[in-house]
Structure formats: structure tokens, C-alpha cells
Design a protein around this motif. Structure first.
Motif, PDB file in Angstrom:
ATOM      1  N   MET A 196       0.746  -1.118   0.073  1.00 58.90           N
ATOM      2  CA  MET A 196      -0.087  -0.035   0.083  1.00 58.90           C
ATOM      3  C   MET A 196       0.922   1.204   0.122  1.00 58.90           C
ATOM      4  O   MET A 196       1.888   1.335   0.536  1.00 58.90           O
ATOM      5  CB  MET A 196      -0.951  -0.006   1.127  1.00 58.90           C
ATOM      6  CG  MET A 196      -1.581  -1.084   1.404  1.00 58.90           C
ATOM      7  SD  MET A 196      -2.850  -1.751   0.209  1.00 58.90           S
ATOM      8  CE  MET A 196      -3.890  -0.687   0.323  1.00 58.90           C
ATOM      9  N   ASN A 197       0.467   2.244  -0.854  1.00 56.08           N
ATOM     10  CA  ASN A 197       1.110   3.404  -0.743  1.00 56.08           C
ATOM     11  C   ASN A 197       0.400   4.317   0.515  1.00 56.08           C
ATOM     12  O   ASN A 197      -0.695   4.227   0.501  1.00 56.08           O
ATOM     13  CB  ASN A 197       0.766   4.365  -2.018  1.00 56.08           C
ATOM     14  CG  ASN A 197       1.222   3.569  -3.271  1.00 56.08           C
ATOM     15  OD1 ASN A 197       2.363   3.205  -3.213  1.00 56.08           O
ATOM     16  ND2 ASN A 197       0.446   3.508  -4.179  1.00 56.08           N
ATOM     17  N   LYS A 198       1.174   4.903   1.511  1.00 58.73           N
ATOM     18  CA  LYS A 198       0.816   5.615   2.594  1.00 58.73           C
ATOM     19  C   LYS A 198       0.449   7.097   1.874  1.00 58.73           C
ATOM     20  O   LYS A 198       1.071   7.788   1.460  1.00 58.73           O
ATOM     21  CB  LYS A 198       1.815   5.688   3.466  1.00 58.73           C
ATOM     22  CG  LYS A 198       2.085   4.279   4.286  1.00 58.73           C
ATOM     23  CD  LYS A 198       2.680   4.186   5.724  1.00 58.73           C
ATOM     24  CE  LYS A 198       4.354   4.465   5.199  1.00 58.73           C
ATOM     25  NZ  LYS A 198       4.989   4.525   6.370  1.00 58.73           N
ATOM     26  N   LEU A 199      -0.898   7.397   2.175  1.00 54.14           N
ATOM     27  CA  LEU A 199      -1.225   8.842   1.865  1.00 54.14           C
ATOM     28  C   LEU A 199      -1.147   9.719   3.022  1.00 54.14           C
ATOM     29  O   LEU A 199      -1.093  10.874   2.979  1.00 54.14           O
ATOM     30  CB  LEU A 199      -2.733   8.711   1.430  1.00 54.14           C
ATOM     31  CG  LEU A 199      -2.979   7.764   0.131  1.00 54.14           C
ATOM     32  CD1 LEU A 199      -4.420   7.804  -0.177  1.00 54.14           C
ATOM     33  CD2 LEU A 199      -2.269   8.082  -0.943  1.00 54.14           C
ATOM     34  N   THR A 200      -0.827   9.168   4.304  1.00 57.82           N
ATOM     35  CA  THR A 200      -0.916   9.769   5.656  1.00 57.82           C
ATOM     36  C   THR A 200      -0.039   9.005   6.559  1.00 57.82           C
ATOM     37  O   THR A 200       0.234   7.783   6.262  1.00 57.82           O
ATOM     38  CB  THR A 200      -2.233  10.237   6.041  1.00 57.82           C
ATOM     39  OG1 THR A 200      -2.096  10.985   7.164  1.00 57.82           O
ATOM     40  CG2 THR A 200      -2.995   8.944   6.428  1.00 57.82           C
ATOM     41  N   ASP A 201       0.473   9.731   7.480  1.00 55.32           N
ATOM     42  CA  ASP A 201       1.214   8.872   8.710  1.00 55.32           C
ATOM     43  C   ASP A 201       0.109   7.906   9.179  1.00 55.32           C
ATOM     44  O   ASP A 201      -0.910   8.073   9.603  1.00 55.32           O
ATOM     45  CB  ASP A 201       1.784   9.770   9.643  1.00 55.32           C
ATOM     46  CG  ASP A 201       3.031  10.585   9.180  1.00 55.32           C
ATOM     47  OD1 ASP A 201       3.566  10.394   7.947  1.00 55.32           O
ATOM     48  OD2 ASP A 201       3.172  11.745   9.670  1.00 55.32           O
ATOM     49  N   PHE A 231       1.191  -5.740   3.550  1.00 57.48           N
ATOM     50  CA  PHE A 231      -0.007  -6.403   4.466  1.00 57.48           C
ATOM     51  C   PHE A 231       0.372  -7.892   3.514  1.00 57.48           C
ATOM     52  O   PHE A 231       0.465  -7.761   2.407  1.00 57.48           O
ATOM     53  CB  PHE A 231      -1.159  -6.090   4.582  1.00 57.48           C
ATOM     54  CG  PHE A 231      -1.123  -4.519   5.105  1.00 57.48           C
ATOM     55  CD1 PHE A 231      -1.465  -4.696   6.799  1.00 57.48           C
ATOM     56  CD2 PHE A 231      -1.067  -3.378   4.541  1.00 57.48           C
ATOM     57  CE1 PHE A 231      -1.636  -3.479   7.159  1.00 57.48           C
ATOM     58  CE2 PHE A 231      -0.906  -2.120   5.349  1.00 57.48           C
ATOM     59  CZ  PHE A 231      -1.364  -2.191   6.676  1.00 57.48           C
ATOM     60  N   GLU A 232       0.323  -9.028   4.239  1.00 60.09           N
ATOM     61  CA  GLU A 232       0.190 -10.143   3.819  1.00 60.09           C
ATOM     62  C   GLU A 232      -0.904 -11.005   4.615  1.00 60.09           C
ATOM     63  O   GLU A 232      -0.780 -11.094   6.052  1.00 60.09           O
ATOM     64  CB  GLU A 232       1.360 -10.766   3.797  1.00 60.09           C
ATOM     65  CG  GLU A 232       2.385 -10.386   2.608  1.00 60.09           C
ATOM     66  CD  GLU A 232       3.729 -11.131   2.586  1.00 60.09           C
ATOM     67  OE1 GLU A 232       3.797 -12.304   3.121  1.00 60.09           O
ATOM     68  OE2 GLU A 232       4.645 -10.752   1.811  1.00 60.09           O
ATOM     69  N   ASP A 252     -11.595  -4.842   2.371  1.00 63.02           N
ATOM     70  CA  ASP A 252     -12.241  -5.454   3.374  1.00 63.02           C
ATOM     71  C   ASP A 252     -11.329  -5.923   4.515  1.00 63.02           C
ATOM     72  O   ASP A 252     -11.786  -5.850   5.629  1.00 63.02           O
ATOM     73  CB  ASP A 252     -13.082  -6.531   2.791  1.00 63.02           C
ATOM     74  CG  ASP A 252     -14.265  -6.389   2.034  1.00 63.02           C
ATOM     75  OD1 ASP A 252     -14.641  -5.081   2.007  1.00 63.02           O
ATOM     76  OD2 ASP A 252     -14.843  -7.063   1.262  1.00 63.02           O
ATOM     77  N   PHE A 253     -10.235  -6.644   4.104  1.00 68.00           N
ATOM     78  CA  PHE A 253      -9.662  -7.040   5.178  1.00 68.00           C
ATOM     79  C   PHE A 253      -9.030  -5.883   6.187  1.00 68.00           C
ATOM     80  O   PHE A 253      -8.756  -5.919   7.556  1.00 68.00           O
ATOM     81  CB  PHE A 253      -8.143  -7.793   4.781  1.00 68.00           C
ATOM     82  CG  PHE A 253      -7.428  -8.172   5.913  1.00 68.00           C
ATOM     83  CD1 PHE A 253      -7.497  -9.385   6.505  1.00 68.00           C
ATOM     84  CD2 PHE A 253      -6.079  -7.540   5.915  1.00 68.00           C
ATOM     85  CE1 PHE A 253      -6.556  -9.460   7.569  1.00 68.00           C
ATOM     86  CE2 PHE A 253      -4.976  -8.027   6.875  1.00 68.00           C
ATOM     87  CZ  PHE A 253      -5.321  -8.928   7.897  1.00 68.00           C
ATOM     88  N   LEU A 254      -8.337  -4.865   5.498  1.00 65.12           N
ATOM     89  CA  LEU A 254      -7.693  -3.436   6.137  1.00 65.12           C
ATOM     90  C   LEU A 254      -8.766  -2.965   6.920  1.00 65.12           C
ATOM     91  O   LEU A 254      -8.639  -2.600   8.120  1.00 65.12           O
ATOM     92  CB  LEU A 254      -7.164  -2.726   5.066  1.00 65.12           C
ATOM     93  CG  LEU A 254      -5.929  -3.120   4.173  1.00 65.12           C
ATOM     94  CD1 LEU A 254      -5.503  -2.275   3.127  1.00 65.12           C
ATOM     95  CD2 LEU A 254      -4.868  -3.226   5.188  1.00 65.12           C
ATOM     96  N   LEU A 260      -8.473   0.462   8.533  1.00 67.70           N
ATOM     97  CA  LEU A 260      -8.025   1.677   7.566  1.00 67.70           C
ATOM     98  C   LEU A 260      -8.551   1.326   6.306  1.00 67.70           C
ATOM     99  O   LEU A 260      -9.233   0.501   5.973  1.00 67.70           O
ATOM    100  CB  LEU A 260      -6.505   0.859   7.261  1.00 67.70           C
ATOM    101  CG  LEU A 260      -5.490   0.932   8.423  1.00 67.70           C
ATOM    102  CD1 LEU A 260      -4.113   0.213   8.119  1.00 67.70           C
ATOM    103  CD2 LEU A 260      -5.145   2.463   8.984  1.00 67.70           C
ATOM    104  N   GLY A 261      -8.373   2.530   5.622  1.00 70.30           N
ATOM    105  CA  GLY A 261      -9.241   2.656   4.423  1.00 70.30           C
ATOM    106  C   GLY A 261      -8.774   3.495   3.160  1.00 70.30           C
ATOM    107  O   GLY A 261      -7.389   4.000   3.565  1.00 70.30           O
ATOM    108  N   GLU A 262      -9.244   3.991   2.261  1.00 69.92           N
ATOM    109  CA  GLU A 262      -8.842   4.592   1.136  1.00 69.92           C
ATOM    110  C   GLU A 262      -8.426   6.127   1.538  1.00 69.92           C
ATOM    111  O   GLU A 262      -7.730   6.817   0.599  1.00 69.92           O
ATOM    112  CB  GLU A 262      -9.946   4.616  -0.041  1.00 69.92           C
ATOM    113  CG  GLU A 262     -10.124   3.358  -0.524  1.00 69.92           C
ATOM    114  CD  GLU A 262     -11.033   3.231  -1.612  1.00 69.92           C
ATOM    115  OE1 GLU A 262     -10.602   3.972  -2.574  1.00 69.92           O
ATOM    116  OE2 GLU A 262     -12.131   2.551  -1.701  1.00 69.92           O
ATOM    117  N   GLN A 263      -8.942   6.633   2.942  1.00 68.64           N
ATOM    118  CA  GLN A 263      -8.432   7.792   3.416  1.00 68.64           C
ATOM    119  C   GLN A 263      -6.889   7.709   3.790  1.00 68.64           C
ATOM    120  O   GLN A 263      -6.275   8.738   3.562  1.00 68.64           O
ATOM    121  CB  GLN A 263      -9.051   8.316   4.624  1.00 68.64           C
ATOM    122  CG  GLN A 263     -10.509   8.159   4.218  1.00 68.64           C
ATOM    123  CD  GLN A 263     -10.914   9.139   3.224  1.00 68.64           C
ATOM    124  OE1 GLN A 263     -10.557  10.146   2.837  1.00 68.64           O
ATOM    125  NE2 GLN A 263     -12.036   8.753   2.473  1.00 68.64           N
TER     126      GLN A 263
END
Length: 523
Positions: A196-201, A231-232, A252-254, A260-263
């Protein structure tokens, strides 16, 4: 195109890249064939140890550039279903002048090695090209190649090389063409990986590497360099693999597991991996060698798959270089498997054992495991292996001393008007580190010259090979091992230590272990 190459390499991942850079920097004529047209742009390998960093320092254009987005890992945790650690492996400290363990971005690392190779006029790299024919002769190998997916005979061509290295992955053509079989130890897992690319801390807890041994679904997370998160999750036997590529599975898992989500993130890569425990029965057939995933596959719990491939590439690279230069006899090449197979097998089986520990899905059995781990009822994990065979100094009783075969240190040196990492000043080959001017015969100095061994004298500052040990790293190593000198190999392993009086014999033994020839030329 040369009439005959010194080495042809099939496959241009970490093992092939390091082998090409090692051989190319030594001046040998190398050709590389890689099926893919471009460097894979997304991360795969993620954990990197200090030994691998040191190899990239030797084989890349800039190790600092390669590690510019790396994150230091101080521990590897194995936790219960609530992510409370039951076992924590200490990954802190330094190794070879770098953090002992880091989370890296693989394309960053590969790019600097390929940049170094691309600058070598004696190395030709053909991307989008696959090998499909291999024939061995007494003094060379014929390799037939063609553009990827081509069936046009007019596009086929055959090259000749003195040696071939197959670093072409788990389905290795070279391994199969050489008639080498893999020993399969009966482990097979499927894990869904989503980077995942982190968009925020993210919350602080995500800055660690942890395997969460939840019998409902084992899973893990760790930082992936500074800007991404890995994540795995383990797939159940009845789960459809194709469905796992649906992004909603990741979301769904995240959401359910981590809130965690798309934000917070976007998907960088989502893929199912199959993990096996396999080791090739042979690593050499005549003039053909295999390396990396072509020679061994392992589960990821030791974080050593990519590092092991890099070790393979460096090991066979420096050995072939000495043989091709005429300094060493071909018997040296038998030490490749003798050294690498026991070392990597120890890692493969340790990782296999951790896999069987992590992937318990029976709740009662999982609780028994957790109880044993909480109360230290299990034996501790085995120590990380060192070299025990091959080109190493032997004691009088033929044993290998504890320091022999371990990794040598790298500190900062001053030599002349230059300061920097030791290897950058001394060179990335054999090194003799000694307190005082070595008392060697002309023949023994000729041995060191023939193998390209640099000399660093720590205390006699009038010596032309004098250096200043800026942080005391080399001096402490000698003191800790009650030695006046040591010799380290081009893959950073200690060949042996000696007193000042014992150093000549150590050099003579090195010449014998390397099968040096009488007609040796300076490397």
C-alpha cells in the motif's frame, strides 16, 4: 559480438545482477539475457541485511542512493491473535557497516546495480530475450536465445560462453536443461500480498515487522521503505485464488482488521504468492551453475530470500573471476555449492520451521503453541549460520574457528587524503587487515597481488599501506579475536585470523585453498 563470452547469465534479478556486476567489474566479457523488457517497477523483496547492503556497495553505483528510502528494522516479532509479541528476534545493531536489517524498496536497489552494469563496456544485457537451448562442450557452453514469445527461427541466435549462470527463477530453464532436480520438502502455502502507498502517517504500531499468528487467518504487516506499507494474509485451502485479485478483498481485510481505508492508503500491488521449501540437489553441472530462486526457494519468515540470492551471485562471481583470470584452477568452482548450499539450507529450514509455527489453524494447537512461547518452553531459535566449508582457514585439528567464516567488519578509514567506508578505500576484493607491516616473502606478496588483495596497516603509519581506523572498528575486531591480522574474502567472510608470526602461513594456506596456479597474473 565476441567469438566467445567468458560468462553468460540467464536471468537478471538480484543474483544475476550481482554476478554480472562482480564479473564485469573484473574485466570479464559477460552477456546477460532477461525475459522481461524492463525492470519490474514494484517492490517484491523487502528485508535487507547489512551483508546485502555491503554487496550493493561493491556492485552498485551508489549504495546510499539505493538505501535512500530504507527504514531500519530493529526486531522481527511473532505475535498472538491480539498482536501481542510471543517471540521477538533482535535485529538491531550494525552489520558490515550498515544497519543489521532494513526495509528497502527493491527497484531502488536493483536500479543502482543495473546502472553500474550498464556503464561497463564489457557487459552486454539483452532484455526481452529468453533462452531455450543449452549444449555443453568440453571448453564452452552453447546457449540459444530468441526474443520473448517469438517463434520465428530467423530471430534465434546461438552464443558461446565459457560458463553459464542460471539465475532465472523458480521455473529455471537453465536448471532443467542442465538436468538438475529440486528437493521438495513438502511445504506449500499461498499468501495474498498487498503493498500500500501511504497517503498519511499511520499509527506507530505499523512501524514494526510482526507476524500475527491468528488461527482464524495468520497475517503480517511491516513498513515497506519509508512511503509504503506491506500486508500479507494466508489463504485458506478452499479460497479461490482468482478472487484474491479483487481490490475489495484487500479493503475488506484492512477495514475489518486494522480500521484502515482509502483515506489512509492506496493499493500499490496485489498478488498471490506460493511459498515452497526447496533446495537443488546440485548447483553445478560441468560449466553450468544455478543461483538464487533457481537453486533454492523458501518461505519469507526469515526475510532472507533476496539476500540469499545476492550471496549466491557474489560467491560464484568472485570465484569465476579468479578462474577466468588464470589465477586459480577450476577446482575452486567446486567450493561454490560446498559453501552456499549448507549456509542457505540452514536458513531455508529455519524459515520452514517458523512457517509451521505461524500457520497453525487449529485453535487448541495454537493455544498450546502460545502457552509454550509465553513460558519459554521451546528451544531458542538457532543462530544465524556462518560459513563452515570451502575456502576457509583450518585449525591444526582441521576445525574452523568461531571467527572464521563469520562476516568481517567495515568501518570508516582515512587513507592518504581520502576518508570513507573502508571498502571504498581498500577495494571490494580480498583484504588483509594487519596491525603492523606484514613480514611476507616475495612469493607471498605475489599471491596477494594475484588475487587482487589490498593491504591495510593500522599502526605503522610509515608503511605505504598505512590507514587510520577512524572509529576503531578494525582495531576492536583484532583485539576481540586476539589476532594481529586477518584476511577477508570478496564476499565479506573472514578467511582466517593470525598472529604476526602466523600470517605467512595463513597466506600460504589461502593460496592452497584457492587452488592458485603457478602462472598466476595480477588480478
Amino acid at each position: 559480438m565476441p567469438d566467445i563470452y567468458d560468462v553468460a547469465i540467464v536471468g537478471y534479478g538480484p543474483a544475476g545482477e550481482v554476478a554480472a556486476a562482480t564479473l564485469g567489474a573484473a574485466g570479464h566479457r559477460v552477456v546477460v539475457f532477461e525475459r522481461q523488457h524492463k525492470l519490474y517497477p514494484l517492490p517484491r523483496m523487502v528485508t535487507f541485511d547489512g551483508e546485502a547492503c555491503r554487496t550493493v556497495q561493491a556492485t552498485g553505483s551508489s549504495v546510499d542512493k539505493a538505501l535512500s528510502t530504507a527504514v531500519t528494522l530493529t526486531a522481527c516479532h511473532f505475535g498472538d491473535a491480539a498482536a501481542e509479541p510471543l517471540l521477538s528476534l533482535d535485529w538491531s545493531g550494525q552489520q558490515c557497516g550498515f544497519p543489521a536489517h532494513s526495509s528497502i524498496v527493491q527497484p531502488d536497489v536493483e536500479a543502482v546495480v543495473r546502472e553500474k552494469v550498464d556503464a561497463l563496456p564489457n557487459v552486454a544485457v539483452y532484455r526481452g530475450t529468453e533462452a531455450f537451448g543449452l549444449t555443453q562442450h568440453d571448453d564452452h557452453v552453447e546457449l540459444t536465445v530468441r526474443p520473448k514469445h517469438s517463434t520465428d527461427p530467423a530471430e534465434e541466435r546461438t552464443i558461446r560462453a565459457r560458463y553459464v549462470i542460471g539465475a532465472d527463477g523458480t521455473a529455471s530453464f537453465v536448471r532443467q536443461a542442465a538436468g538438475i532436480t529440486m528437493r521438495d520438502y513438502g511445504l506449500h502455502e499461498r499468501w495474498l500480498n498487498f503493498d500500500m502507498n501511504k497517503l498519511t502517517d499511520l499509527p506507530e504500531r505499523f512501524n514494526r515487522l510482526i507476524m500475527i499468528m491468528d488461527p482464524k487467518r495468520p497475517h503480517m504487516y511491516m513498513p515497506l521503505g519509508a512511503m509504503r506499507q506491506r500486508f500479507e494474509i494466508r489463504l485458506h485451502e478452499d479460497e479461490d485464488e482468482e478472487r484474491m485479485y479483487d481490490p475489495q478483498v484487500a479493503w475488506d481485510f484492512l477495514r475489518d482488521e486494522h480500521g484502515l481505508g482509502e483515506q489512509e492508503m492506496s493499493i500499490c500491488r496485489q498478488v498471490v504468492y506460493h511459498f515452497y521449501t526447496r533446495v537443488a540437489e546440485r548447483w553445478r553441472t560441468g560449466r553450468v551453475f544455478i543461483a538464487g530462486d533457481a537453486a533454492h526457494t523458501m518461505t519469507p519468515y526469515m526475510g532472507q530470500g533476496g539476500c540469499s540470492a545476492i550471496r549466491d551471485g557474489r560467491n560464484i562471481g568472485w570465484k569465476l573471476s579468479l578462474v577466468l583470470s588464470g589465477a586459480a584452477g577450476e577446482d575452486l568452482l567446486d567450493a561454490y555449492q560446498a559453501e552456499r548450499e549448507p549456509h542457505v539450507s540452514a536458513i531455508v529450514f529455519a524459515s520452514d520451521g517458523l512457517s509451521r509455527l505461524v500457520n497453525i489453524v487449529d485453535p487448541d494447537e495454537a493455544e498450546q503453541r502460545n502457552h509454550a512461547m509465553r513460558n519459554n518452553l521451546n528451544p531458542p531459535p538457532p543462530p544465524f549460520p556462518k560459513l563452515e566449508h570451502g575456502v576457509l582457514h583450518r585449525e591444526a585439528d582441521s576445525s574452523v574457528a568461531a571467527v572464521t567464516g563469520s562476516l568481517s567488519p567495515q568501518g570508516r578509514l582515512r587513507k592518504g587524503g581520502a576518508e570513507g567506508r573502508g571498502d571504498d578505500l581498500l577495494g571490494h576484493g580480498f583484504q588483509l587487515i594487519t596491525r603492523h607491516t606484514p613480514r611476507l616473502t616475495e612469493t607471498q606478496r605475489g599471491t596477494l597481488e594475484a588475487i587482487g588483495c589490498s593491504i591495510a596497516v593500522l599502526e605503522d603509519q610509515a608503511d605505504p599501506d598505512a590507514v587510520t581506523d577512524l572509529d576503531g572498528v578494525y582495531t576492536r575486531f583484532l583485539k576481540d579475536h586476539d589476532a594481529d591480522a586477518y584476511i577477508t574474502r570478496p564476499d565479506w567472510y573472514v578467511f582466517g585470523t593470525a598472529t604476526a608470526d602466523g600470517l605467512p602461513a595463513l597466506v600460504d594456506e589461502l593460496a592452497a585453498r584457492l587452488h592458485l596456479t603457478d602462472e598466476r597474473q595480477p588480478a
